[in-house]
Write an enzyme that holds these catalytic residues in place. Structure first.
Site, PDB file in Angstrom:
ATOM      1  N   ASP A  77       0.844  -1.193   0.000  1.00  0.00           N
ATOM      2  CA  ASP A  77       0.000   0.000   0.000  1.00  0.00           C
ATOM      3  C   ASP A  77       0.880   1.245   0.000  1.00  0.00           C
ATOM      4  O   ASP A  77       1.930   1.265   0.646  1.00  0.00           O
ATOM      5  CB  ASP A  77      -0.919   0.012   1.227  1.00  0.00           C
ATOM      6  N   THR A  78       0.442   2.254  -0.747  1.00  0.00           N
ATOM      7  CA  THR A  78       1.186   3.516  -0.848  1.00  0.00           C
ATOM      8  C   THR A  78       0.248   4.681  -0.563  1.00  0.00           C
ATOM      9  O   THR A  78      -0.874   4.714  -1.065  1.00  0.00           O
ATOM     10  CB  THR A  78       1.778   3.703  -2.265  1.00  0.00           C
TER      11      THR A  78
END
Length: 196
Positions: A77-78
């Site tokens: 996840d970013t």
């Protein structure tokens, strides 16, 4: 080299991101893609990489019951973190313009977490890159949003696109991390797992 060490493992990349797929190909890692939907909700008190750590681990949940002995599931996840606020993927073009206006003429952080889940173990690694944008005109922001449609990108921009070329004055940390994957951490962690 790494692909040889991992030949006995099944690498499962749980991401629909073409950029992450490309990184895995460039790292010479054999992998298959399997994406299972989850609701990306996190507790309000979390900040920066605490959010991405939580969401990367959450994305592994739908797979846990079905993982086999030699499976390594990779979820990631970013987010963009700016002035104590999380900037995820924009809802629409207007939201993208609003986000980029906030990022204009300031520093922000890009936090990415990668979660490695096997049948009996889970490891989460994270990396933060600091990025400085020049002062952007509304004309530049609108041009980018209309032509590149960055609605699938955290913070409403892709560093590898036009806006990255014209806006970024300084970067501290991993460039691939801003694209969406801290490749040095992926390589290091998979090497550790393969050598264990």
């Amino acid at each position: 080299m790494l692909s040889e060490k991992l030949k006995d493992y099944n690498i499962i990349l749980a991401s629909g991101s073409p950029r992450r797929h490309q990184f895995f190909k460039e790292l010479d890692i054999n992998f298959k893609v399997d994406v299972r939907p989850i609701e990306e909700v996190f507790p309000n008190h979390l900040k920066a990489e605490e959010i991405t750590n939580y969401l990367a681990a959450l994305k592994a949940e739908p797979f846990k019951a079905s993982l086999q002995e030699k499976d390594i599931l990779i979820t990631s996840d970013t987010i963009v973190w700016h002035n104590n606020e999380q900037l995820g993927k924009p809802k629409d073009a207007a939201d993208a313009i609003k986000m980029l206006t906030k990022l204009s003429d300031s520093w922000h952080q890009v936090a990415t977490s990668v979660c490695f889940t096997s049948k009996n173990k889970q490891i989460t690694e994270s990396h933060i890159t600091k990025v400085k944008f020049k002062a952007l005109s509304l004309e530049e922001i609108t041009y980018y949003v209309e032509n590149y449609k960055p609605l699938d990108k955290a913070g409403a921009y892709g560093i590898q696109e036009w806006i990255g070329l014209i806006a970024i004055e300084e970067i501290i940390g991993s460039y691939p991390n801003v694209v969406g994957l801290p490749t040095h951490l992926v390589y290091k962690t998979l090497l550790t797992i393969a050598n264990a």
